[in-house]
Design a protein around this motif. Sequence first.
Motif, PDB file in Angstrom:
ATOM      1  N   ASP A   3       0.312  -0.091 -31.609  1.00 31.29           N
ATOM      2  CA  ASP A   3       0.293  -0.156 -33.278  1.00 31.29           C
ATOM      3  C   ASP A   3      -0.400   1.393 -33.805  1.00 31.29           C
ATOM      4  O   ASP A   3       0.039   1.577 -34.999  1.00 31.29           O
ATOM      5  N   GLY A   4      -1.241   1.977 -33.099  1.00 27.60           N
ATOM      6  CA  GLY A   4      -1.773   3.154 -33.764  1.00 27.60           C
ATOM      7  C   GLY A   4      -0.970   4.315 -33.453  1.00 27.60           C
ATOM      8  O   GLY A   4      -1.318   5.537 -34.067  1.00 27.60           O
ATOM      9  N   SER A   5       0.201   4.227 -32.547  1.00 26.77           N
ATOM     10  CA  SER A   5       0.846   5.600 -32.475  1.00 26.77           C
ATOM     11  C   SER A   5       2.108   5.384 -33.514  1.00 26.77           C
ATOM     12  O   SER A   5       3.017   4.625 -33.370  1.00 26.77           O
ATOM     13  N   SER A   6       2.087   6.311 -34.414  1.00 26.56           N
ATOM     14  CA  SER A   6       3.220   6.554 -35.312  1.00 26.56           C
ATOM     15  C   SER A   6       4.442   7.272 -34.669  1.00 26.56           C
ATOM     16  O   SER A   6       3.777   8.076 -33.692  1.00 26.56           O
ATOM     17  N   LEU A   7       5.585   7.186 -35.174  1.00 25.13           N
ATOM     18  CA  LEU A   7       6.619   7.767 -34.744  1.00 25.13           C
ATOM     19  C   LEU A   7       6.449   9.447 -35.030  1.00 25.13           C
ATOM     20  O   LEU A   7       6.863  10.162 -34.259  1.00 25.13           O
ATOM     21  N   ASN A   8       5.613   9.721 -36.006  1.00 27.51           N
ATOM     22  CA  ASN A   8       5.301  11.184 -36.370  1.00 27.51           C
ATOM     23  C   ASN A   8       4.287  11.472 -35.231  1.00 27.51           C
ATOM     24  O   ASN A   8       4.408  12.596 -34.491  1.00 27.51           O
ATOM     25  N   ASP A   9       3.300  10.620 -34.832  1.00 26.19           N
ATOM     26  CA  ASP A   9       2.238  10.969 -33.842  1.00 26.19           C
ATOM     27  C   ASP A   9       2.864  11.300 -32.506  1.00 26.19           C
ATOM     28  O   ASP A   9       2.836  12.107 -31.716  1.00 26.19           O
ATOM     29  N   LEU A  10       4.055  10.548 -32.360  1.00 24.11           N
ATOM     30  CA  LEU A  10       4.849  10.540 -31.074  1.00 24.11           C
ATOM     31  C   LEU A  10       5.966  11.761 -30.929  1.00 24.11           C
ATOM     32  O   LEU A  10       5.831  12.390 -30.025  1.00 24.11           O
ATOM     33  N   ALA A  11       6.565  12.094 -32.146  1.00 21.36           N
ATOM     34  CA  ALA A  11       7.208  13.350 -32.226  1.00 21.36           C
ATOM     35  C   ALA A  11       6.661  14.377 -31.987  1.00 21.36           C
ATOM     36  O   ALA A  11       6.825  15.346 -31.241  1.00 21.36           O
ATOM     37  N   ASN A  12       5.418  14.528 -32.667  1.00 18.47           N
ATOM     38  CA  ASN A  12       4.346  15.501 -32.568  1.00 18.47           C
ATOM     39  C   ASN A  12       4.058  16.064 -31.272  1.00 18.47           C
ATOM     40  O   ASN A  12       3.909  17.009 -30.667  1.00 18.47           O
ATOM     41  N   SER A  13       3.865  14.938 -30.347  1.00 15.21           N
ATOM     42  CA  SER A  13       3.429  15.231 -28.893  1.00 15.21           C
ATOM     43  C   SER A  13       4.474  15.783 -28.107  1.00 15.21           C
ATOM     44  O   SER A  13       4.188  16.250 -27.057  1.00 15.21           O
ATOM     45  N   THR A  14       5.633  15.867 -28.727  1.00 18.67           N
ATOM     46  CA  THR A  14       6.865  16.084 -27.759  1.00 18.67           C
ATOM     47  C   THR A  14       7.416  17.288 -28.276  1.00 18.67           C
ATOM     48  O   THR A  14       8.115  18.139 -27.220  1.00 18.67           O
ATOM     49  N   GLY A  15       7.236  18.124 -29.400  1.00 16.01           N
ATOM     50  CA  GLY A  15       7.952  19.164 -29.947  1.00 16.01           C
ATOM     51  C   GLY A  15       9.212  18.753 -30.595  1.00 16.01           C
ATOM     52  O   GLY A  15       9.920  19.605 -31.117  1.00 16.01           O
ATOM     53  N   LEU A  16       9.527  17.453 -30.720  1.00 16.42           N
ATOM     54  CA  LEU A  16      10.802  16.992 -31.263  1.00 16.42           C
ATOM     55  C   LEU A  16      10.501  16.302 -32.514  1.00 16.42           C
ATOM     56  O   LEU A  16       9.221  16.195 -32.874  1.00 16.42           O
ATOM     57  N   LYS A  17      11.470  16.276 -33.398  1.00 18.30           N
ATOM     58  CA  LYS A  17      11.148  15.760 -34.763  1.00 18.30           C
ATOM     59  C   LYS A  17      11.575  14.188 -34.735  1.00 18.30           C
ATOM     60  O   LYS A  17      12.406  13.760 -33.593  1.00 18.30           O
ATOM     61  N   LYS A  18      11.154  13.505 -35.401  1.00 15.89           N
ATOM     62  CA  LYS A  18      11.340  12.058 -35.446  1.00 15.89           C
ATOM     63  C   LYS A  18      12.976  11.541 -35.245  1.00 15.89           C
ATOM     64  O   LYS A  18      13.084  10.734 -34.405  1.00 15.89           O
ATOM     65  N   ALA A  19      13.517  12.064 -35.975  1.00 16.28           N
ATOM     66  CA  ALA A  19      14.980  11.774 -35.970  1.00 16.28           C
ATOM     67  C   ALA A  19      15.763  12.159 -34.477  1.00 16.28           C
ATOM     68  O   ALA A  19      16.348  11.414 -33.989  1.00 16.28           O
ATOM     69  N   SER A  20      14.957  13.294 -33.866  1.00 19.41           N
ATOM     70  CA  SER A  20      15.750  13.458 -32.500  1.00 19.41           C
ATOM     71  C   SER A  20      14.947  12.537 -31.656  1.00 19.41           C
ATOM     72  O   SER A  20      15.862  12.085 -30.571  1.00 19.41           O
ATOM     73  N   LEU A  21      13.875  11.726 -31.841  1.00 10.96           N
ATOM     74  CA  LEU A  21      13.384  10.871 -30.893  1.00 10.96           C
ATOM     75  C   LEU A  21      14.203   9.591 -30.902  1.00 10.96           C
ATOM     76  O   LEU A  21      14.312   8.962 -30.071  1.00 10.96           O
ATOM     77  N   TYR A  22      14.830   9.369 -32.135  1.00  9.36           N
ATOM     78  CA  TYR A  22      15.762   8.220 -32.262  1.00  9.36           C
ATOM     79  C   TYR A  22      16.976   8.578 -31.865  1.00  9.36           C
ATOM     80  O   TYR A  22      17.706   7.398 -31.164  1.00  9.36           O
ATOM     81  N   ARG A  33      24.794  19.856 -27.183  1.00 12.37           N
ATOM     82  CA  ARG A  33      23.548  20.860 -27.084  1.00 12.37           C
ATOM     83  C   ARG A  33      22.554  20.786 -26.199  1.00 12.37           C
ATOM     84  O   ARG A  33      22.482  19.443 -25.775  1.00 12.37           O
ATOM     85  N   PRO A  34      21.965  21.798 -25.543  1.00 13.28           N
ATOM     86  CA  PRO A  34      21.157  21.507 -24.229  1.00 13.28           C
ATOM     87  C   PRO A  34      20.029  20.724 -25.039  1.00 13.28           C
ATOM     88  O   PRO A  34      19.436  20.884 -26.119  1.00 13.28           O
ATOM     89  N   GLN A  35      19.268  19.948 -24.146  1.00 16.55           N
ATOM     90  CA  GLN A  35      18.115  19.361 -24.389  1.00 16.55           C
ATOM     91  C   GLN A  35      16.844  20.366 -24.601  1.00 16.55           C
ATOM     92  O   GLN A  35      16.981  20.938 -23.704  1.00 16.55           O
ATOM     93  N   LYS A  36      16.406  20.089 -25.755  1.00 18.23           N
ATOM     94  CA  LYS A  36      15.162  20.951 -25.948  1.00 18.23           C
ATOM     95  C   LYS A  36      14.012  20.621 -25.089  1.00 18.23           C
ATOM     96  O   LYS A  36      13.161  21.508 -24.656  1.00 18.23           O
ATOM     97  N   VAL A  37      13.694  19.460 -24.869  1.00 17.69           N
ATOM     98  CA  VAL A  37      12.853  18.962 -23.910  1.00 17.69           C
ATOM     99  C   VAL A  37      13.073  18.028 -22.705  1.00 17.69           C
ATOM    100  O   VAL A  37      14.291  17.239 -23.098  1.00 17.69           O
ATOM    101  N   THR A  38      12.945  18.163 -21.622  1.00 22.76           N
ATOM    102  CA  THR A  38      13.173  17.328 -20.365  1.00 22.76           C
ATOM    103  C   THR A  38      12.755  15.934 -20.662  1.00 22.76           C
ATOM    104  O   THR A  38      11.690  15.743 -21.229  1.00 22.76           O
ATOM    105  N   ASP A  39      13.496  14.971 -20.073  1.00 23.08           N
ATOM    106  CA  ASP A  39      13.023  13.796 -20.075  1.00 23.08           C
ATOM    107  C   ASP A  39      11.744  13.617 -19.551  1.00 23.08           C
ATOM    108  O   ASP A  39      10.720  12.794 -20.260  1.00 23.08           O
TER     109      ASP A  39
END
Lengths: 192, 192
Positions: free
Chosen positions: A30-49, A7-13
């Motif tokens: 330490d202050g950046s949670s994976l949820n924070d990180l995911a939210n900032s990109t429009g992707l979900k946590k699992a997609s970040l992994y 499937r096409p990437q939803k967000v470019t690198d």
Amino acid sequence: MYIYSMRPQKVTDQNLLEGLMSVIRSKGYDGSSLNDLANSTGLKKASLYHRFPKGKKEITSAVLMYVEQWVELNIVGELTDRTQKPNERLKSVIESIDDLYEGGEKICILRALTMENNMELFGKQLKNIMTSWIAGFTNLGISFGLSEKESKNKAEQTLILVQGSLIVSKAMSTLEPFQKTLVLINEIYKIK
Amino acid sequence: MYIYSMRPQKVTDQNLLEGLMSVIRSKGYDGSSLNDLANSTGLKKASLYHRFPKGKKEITSAVLMYVEQWVELNIVGELTDRTQKPNERLKSVIESIDDLYEGGEKICILRALTMENNMELFGKQLKNIMTSWIAGFTNLGISFGLSEKESKNKAEQTLILVQGSLIVSKAMSTLEPFQKTLVLINEIYKIK
DNA sequence: GTCTATAATATGATAGAC
DNA sequence: GTCTATCATATTATAGAC
């Protein structure tokens, strides 16, 4: 190669890294949670992994590689651009620095990651980026006719002043220290 | 007042705060867990909550009050000590700064807490501490015969240089930037 | 490649014995 | 005042559907 099931990437690198960087530089590692990180990109946590199988460490490392490229292009590149006079190069790079930190509003990701905790994980990359910065400004000093040693001293000084003034600006909640520092960096190279 | 049912403190306030400070300044606010904090003091988590009912926020705030006192005593105090000549005051305070950061090994707690995240919680205290530092050095400049404005500029400069050089020293894994900065601060006040 | 759901662990915080 | 035990929640990380 393209396989039909991909499937096409939803967000470019690039967009991904921009979002991730903005979180890490404002919240630190330490202050950046994976949820924070995911939210900032429009992707979900699992997609970040999926993009970064080793999780937060790999994300942070990728962001630092991105920063490394940015510095090479915008700091070192401008400072060694032989089509411009030294004075013009200095002016360009100071503008880039001003933009990078949004006039002093934003803290530096190098600062955010230079915690004793993180040094083992990212120390090498942090050192490389600072080394590039210093090399770029050293080159500028030499273009101004200064000695190698003098140039290196001044180069290191620019980095110290930018990092320090960002901290003081943040804590004192005024952009003045950073803005005054940009002017000072100009003066450092205009003694002659 | 002493009530028979009270048990003696296992750890004095001073020792407690020293341990807590060392964790926070090396790991930052988000990076310091309550277990980290407890381990550094010899107390258990629950005992820390007895001393600091509001938890990590209160601990960090107490540490900052302790730092505030330290700066008042060791920076402002030394810089305004009328029994010493300006030159001697400067020498004393530079030694104190060198000790405080262990020659450049340790990062500054002000830096560790000046993250965008923490500013709402601790911004006021951070600002107060930096204001004290600047006031102390401003006083020194005036003792050297400089104008108020010049003195304030130089004072702010000392803070920027110390903070910035600590970051560069840490990232480049060499104490040189910090040590050179201490020498530079000396020179700043010896132009005459 | 992205998602929902869920597991495993760490963390902030409290209850209650001594 | 300090401790052990525990709770509730947040966090890192994985499994499996689409």
